[in-house]
Design a protein around this motif. Sequence first.
Motif, PDB file in Angstrom:
ATOM      1  N   GLN A 448       0.802  -1.222   0.000  1.00 21.54           N
ATOM      2  CA  GLN A 448       0.000   0.000   0.000  1.00 21.54           C
ATOM      3  C   GLN A 448       0.838   1.278   0.000  1.00 21.54           C
ATOM      4  O   GLN A 448       0.336   2.345  -0.333  1.00 21.54           O
ATOM      5  CB  GLN A 448      -0.928   0.018   1.220  1.00 21.54           C
ATOM      6  CG  GLN A 448      -2.009  -1.046   1.206  1.00 21.54           C
ATOM      7  CD  GLN A 448      -1.490  -2.423   1.576  1.00 21.54           C
ATOM      8  OE1 GLN A 448      -0.457  -2.537   2.269  1.00 21.54           O
ATOM      9  NE2 GLN A 448      -2.177  -3.462   1.139  1.00 21.54           N
ATOM     10  N   SER A 449       2.115   1.189   0.390  1.00 20.11           N
ATOM     11  CA  SER A 449       2.911   2.413   0.525  1.00 20.11           C
ATOM     12  C   SER A 449       4.231   2.394  -0.225  1.00 20.11           C
ATOM     13  O   SER A 449       4.883   3.436  -0.342  1.00 20.11           O
ATOM     14  CB  SER A 449       3.199   2.678   2.005  1.00 20.11           C
ATOM     15  OG  SER A 449       4.018   1.652   2.553  1.00 20.11           O
ATOM     16  N   SER A 450       4.661   1.254  -0.752  1.00 20.83           N
ATOM     17  CA  SER A 450       6.001   1.177  -1.349  1.00 20.83           C
ATOM     18  C   SER A 450       6.157   2.103  -2.543  1.00 20.83           C
ATOM     19  O   SER A 450       7.261   2.570  -2.840  1.00 20.83           O
ATOM     20  CB  SER A 450       6.314  -0.270  -1.764  1.00 20.83           C
ATOM     21  OG  SER A 450       5.381  -0.729  -2.724  1.00 20.83           O
ATOM     22  N   ALA A 451       5.060   2.404  -3.235  1.00 17.62           N
ATOM     23  CA  ALA A 451       5.149   3.310  -4.380  1.00 17.62           C
ATOM     24  C   ALA A 451       5.521   4.724  -3.959  1.00 17.62           C
ATOM     25  O   ALA A 451       5.954   5.527  -4.783  1.00 17.62           O
ATOM     26  CB  ALA A 451       3.827   3.320  -5.146  1.00 17.62           C
ATOM     27  N   GLY A 452       5.341   5.051  -2.680  1.00 19.84           N
ATOM     28  CA  GLY A 452       5.706   6.386  -2.203  1.00 19.84           C
ATOM     29  C   GLY A 452       7.154   6.521  -1.795  1.00 19.84           C
ATOM     30  O   GLY A 452       7.628   7.636  -1.524  1.00 19.84           O
ATOM     31  N   ALA A 453       7.886   5.401  -1.746  1.00 20.60           N
ATOM     32  CA  ALA A 453       9.297   5.455  -1.334  1.00 20.60           C
ATOM     33  C   ALA A 453      10.086   6.326  -2.305  1.00 20.60           C
ATOM     34  O   ALA A 453       9.995   6.175  -3.521  1.00 20.60           O
ATOM     35  CB  ALA A 453       9.886   4.050  -1.291  1.00 20.60           C
ATOM     36  N   GLY A 454      10.847   7.251  -1.751  1.00 23.69           N
ATOM     37  CA  GLY A 454      11.642   8.152  -2.568  1.00 23.69           C
ATOM     38  C   GLY A 454      10.883   9.344  -3.090  1.00 23.69           C
ATOM     39  O   GLY A 454      11.491  10.266  -3.631  1.00 23.69           O
ATOM     40  N   LEU A 455       9.560   9.357  -2.947  1.00 23.61           N
ATOM     41  CA  LEU A 455       8.753  10.452  -3.477  1.00 23.61           C
ATOM     42  C   LEU A 455       8.171  11.334  -2.384  1.00 23.61           C
ATOM     43  O   LEU A 455       8.049  12.539  -2.555  1.00 23.61           O
ATOM     44  CB  LEU A 455       7.610   9.891  -4.333  1.00 23.61           C
ATOM     45  CG  LEU A 455       8.047   9.024  -5.523  1.00 23.61           C
ATOM     46  CD1 LEU A 455       6.821   8.497  -6.252  1.00 23.61           C
ATOM     47  CD2 LEU A 455       8.949   9.801  -6.463  1.00 23.61           C
ATOM     48  N   VAL A 456       7.800  10.730  -1.277  1.00 19.24           N
ATOM     49  CA  VAL A 456       7.260  11.484  -0.141  1.00 19.24           C
ATOM     50  C   VAL A 456       8.418  11.996   0.704  1.00 19.24           C
ATOM     51  O   VAL A 456       9.365  11.258   0.996  1.00 19.24           O
ATOM     52  CB  VAL A 456       6.345  10.591   0.722  1.00 19.24           C
ATOM     53  CG1 VAL A 456       5.892  11.332   1.976  1.00 19.24           C
ATOM     54  CG2 VAL A 456       5.155  10.105  -0.090  1.00 19.24           C
ATOM     55  N   ARG A 457       8.337  13.240   1.108  1.00 21.56           N
ATOM     56  CA  ARG A 457       9.347  13.815   1.999  1.00 21.56           C
ATOM     57  C   ARG A 457       8.605  14.469   3.153  1.00 21.56           C
ATOM     58  O   ARG A 457       7.835  15.410   2.945  1.00 21.56           O
ATOM     59  CB  ARG A 457      10.200  14.831   1.253  1.00 21.56           C
ATOM     60  CG  ARG A 457      11.436  15.267   2.015  1.00 21.56           C
ATOM     61  CD  ARG A 457      12.493  15.832   1.091  1.00 21.56           C
ATOM     62  NE  ARG A 457      13.793  15.799   1.740  1.00 21.56           N
ATOM     63  CZ  ARG A 457      14.957  15.734   1.102  1.00 21.56           C
ATOM     64  NH1 ARG A 457      14.970  15.675  -0.203  1.00 21.56           N
ATOM     65  NH2 ARG A 457      16.083  15.711   1.762  1.00 21.56           N
ATOM     66  N   ALA A 458       8.822  13.964   4.396  1.00 25.14           N
ATOM     67  CA  ALA A 458       7.953  14.434   5.474  1.00 25.14           C
ATOM     68  C   ALA A 458       8.572  14.211   6.845  1.00 25.14           C
ATOM     69  O   ALA A 458       9.399  13.315   7.036  1.00 25.14           O
ATOM     70  CB  ALA A 458       6.601  13.716   5.401  1.00 25.14           C
ATOM     71  N   LYS A 459       8.144  15.030   7.805  1.00 20.82           N
ATOM     72  CA  LYS A 459       8.551  14.883   9.200  1.00 20.82           C
ATOM     73  C   LYS A 459       7.562  13.970   9.910  1.00 20.82           C
ATOM     74  O   LYS A 459       6.346  14.152   9.806  1.00 20.82           O
ATOM     75  CB  LYS A 459       8.574  16.255   9.899  1.00 20.82           C
ATOM     76  CG  LYS A 459       8.992  16.178  11.361  1.00 20.82           C
ATOM     77  CD  LYS A 459      10.459  15.827  11.482  1.00 20.82           C
ATOM     78  CE  LYS A 459      10.807  15.372  12.897  1.00 20.82           C
ATOM     79  NZ  LYS A 459      10.422  13.951  13.153  1.00 20.82           N
ATOM     80  N   THR A 460       8.102  13.015  10.627  1.00 25.70           N
ATOM     81  CA  THR A 460       7.292  12.092  11.401  1.00 25.70           C
ATOM     82  C   THR A 460       7.028  12.640  12.792  1.00 25.70           C
ATOM     83  O   THR A 460       7.737  13.513  13.293  1.00 25.70           O
ATOM     84  CB  THR A 460       8.019  10.753  11.544  1.00 25.70           C
ATOM     85  OG1 THR A 460       9.307  11.000  12.128  1.00 25.70           O
ATOM     86  CG2 THR A 460       8.207  10.073  10.204  1.00 25.70           C
ATOM     87  N   GLY A 461       6.013  12.081  13.438  1.00 20.91           N
ATOM     88  CA  GLY A 461       5.750  12.360  14.832  1.00 20.91           C
ATOM     89  C   GLY A 461       5.206  11.115  15.492  1.00 20.91           C
ATOM     90  O   GLY A 461       4.362  10.423  14.908  1.00 20.91           O
ATOM     91  N   SER A 462       5.676  10.812  16.699  1.00 19.38           N
ATOM     92  CA  SER A 462       5.225   9.592  17.367  1.00 19.38           C
ATOM     93  C   SER A 462       5.306   9.736  18.874  1.00 19.38           C
ATOM     94  O   SER A 462       6.369  10.002  19.429  1.00 19.38           O
ATOM     95  CB  SER A 462       6.092   8.398  16.917  1.00 19.38           C
ATOM     96  OG  SER A 462       5.674   7.214  17.536  1.00 19.38           O
TER      97      SER A 462
END
Length: 510
Positions: A448-462
């Motif tokens: 569901q998410s591998s296509a976004g690898a290398g394309l999404v750039r974002a700060k995480t929060g946890s």
Amino acid sequence: MARQVPGTLPTAIVSAAIGIVLAGAGVWAAGPWSGGQRVSERQVRFTGTGTPSGTPVAQASHDSIAPASPSPSVRSTGPTHSPAQAALAPVLAGEKVGGALTTAQLAGALAPLTTAAGLGKHVGVAVADPASSALLFDNRAADGFAPASTNKVVTAVAALAALGPDKQFTTRVVQTSGGAADGASGAAIVLVGGGDPTLSTQPAPADPAWRPASLDELAAATADALRAKGVNSVTLGYDASLFGGPALNPTWSAGYTDGNVAPVVGLMVDEGRSRPGDELSPRVPDPASTAASAFAARLTAHGVKVVGKPTSAPGAGAGTGTGATLAGVSSARLGDLVEHMLTVSDNDLAEALLRQVALAGGKPATFEGGVAAVREQLGRLGVGLTGLSVLDGSGLSRDDRISPAFLVSVLSAAAADDHPDLRAALTGLPVAGLTGTLAEDGRYTTPQSSAGAGLVRAKTGSLTGVVTLAGLVRDNDGQLLVFALMADQATDTASARAAVDRIATTLAGM
């Protein structure tokens, strides 16, 4: 709406390119740093060279990103971007090939994903073109959410606005007296903290792009200056008073010093770790005293005797120093510090920068002063302050509240044509599946998410029950989008992370 950026933008913008070559083409160097990020967000281990273990990293300048290998991507599915070509253009440049996404299109694609398992009942999503003040998608975007580490984006933008990307923080040694320490050749000196938590006792990293200030270099330079004066023994004081108290936010969990953050003081080494070099090390209760003891040992090793134990001398350096400066070492540039903070989610650096913003704004270097100064800086950038209610700079406080719409407006300010000095707040964002906190926990490796690898750039929060993600991406036609995804009643952390990653991947594929 397409976004055109003049060709005169600084080369640092190139390093924020969103069309990044995918995993098979190698990792893009967004910042080969280790240490300091929230324990719950960190599992990546680093080699002695400072790069992710087993991962090829491009040999490129620090202000640019280039593929480690010209080999094509091994991925056979996903958004039809041309990453190798897109990476040649600045992140904010380029014309959209197709028409702009409509709110109806986004609602149809994203709304069903906001009810995914694990996200819980309080889910906020905001998506926008950074050139417009209107949201393209709004799901409780005005609600306040616990931001966790996405608060660091706010701190980063405010720090860059207040101080500029070339600012450095200097740790100094001043001579306050020429009186004898144990004879006619003695003197009194003070180690004066400049608010640089990255001051290091460790060997210099192999990567020349990341050079924290060295305590040993400061000791060597101090010893040389003292010998030139005929001084071979000293008493040592230390001044950590650049930052005010409390050193720990009263809303933080008492367990945070087990590995998440050190007491926030104006003088420390190795971010207050009891085991320097160990990312998961507990923090020492008195970072300033520990730093002074480490400095005394190194001064002795360089041939200057330190008589007695180092003693606290608050105000002896008076921030700018009342005595003659013997030596000093400076941190990396603020732009590099911001990139480091965002890539690895460094809590200590976030809190230090909050106080540096306060000092730049003429306010007390405290939690309250820093928060007030951040609000002032963002107001000057034209960012509306509705949706911001925080108590720290790192997002560790569970009482922090930020709205998705506010995060999107801060990211839009960092992407604005007239604010090139804010670009490090974008270039430091982790790259999905490849760098920093987006290269851990198997993120962007599922169908569901591998296509976004290398394309999404974002700060995480946890935090416990809190999963957030805020950043930028280009859609399938090249339109730049900024987004904030927030869930602070998450019922399952792994499922919630998978859900926000899927939403970001969906944006990349639209």
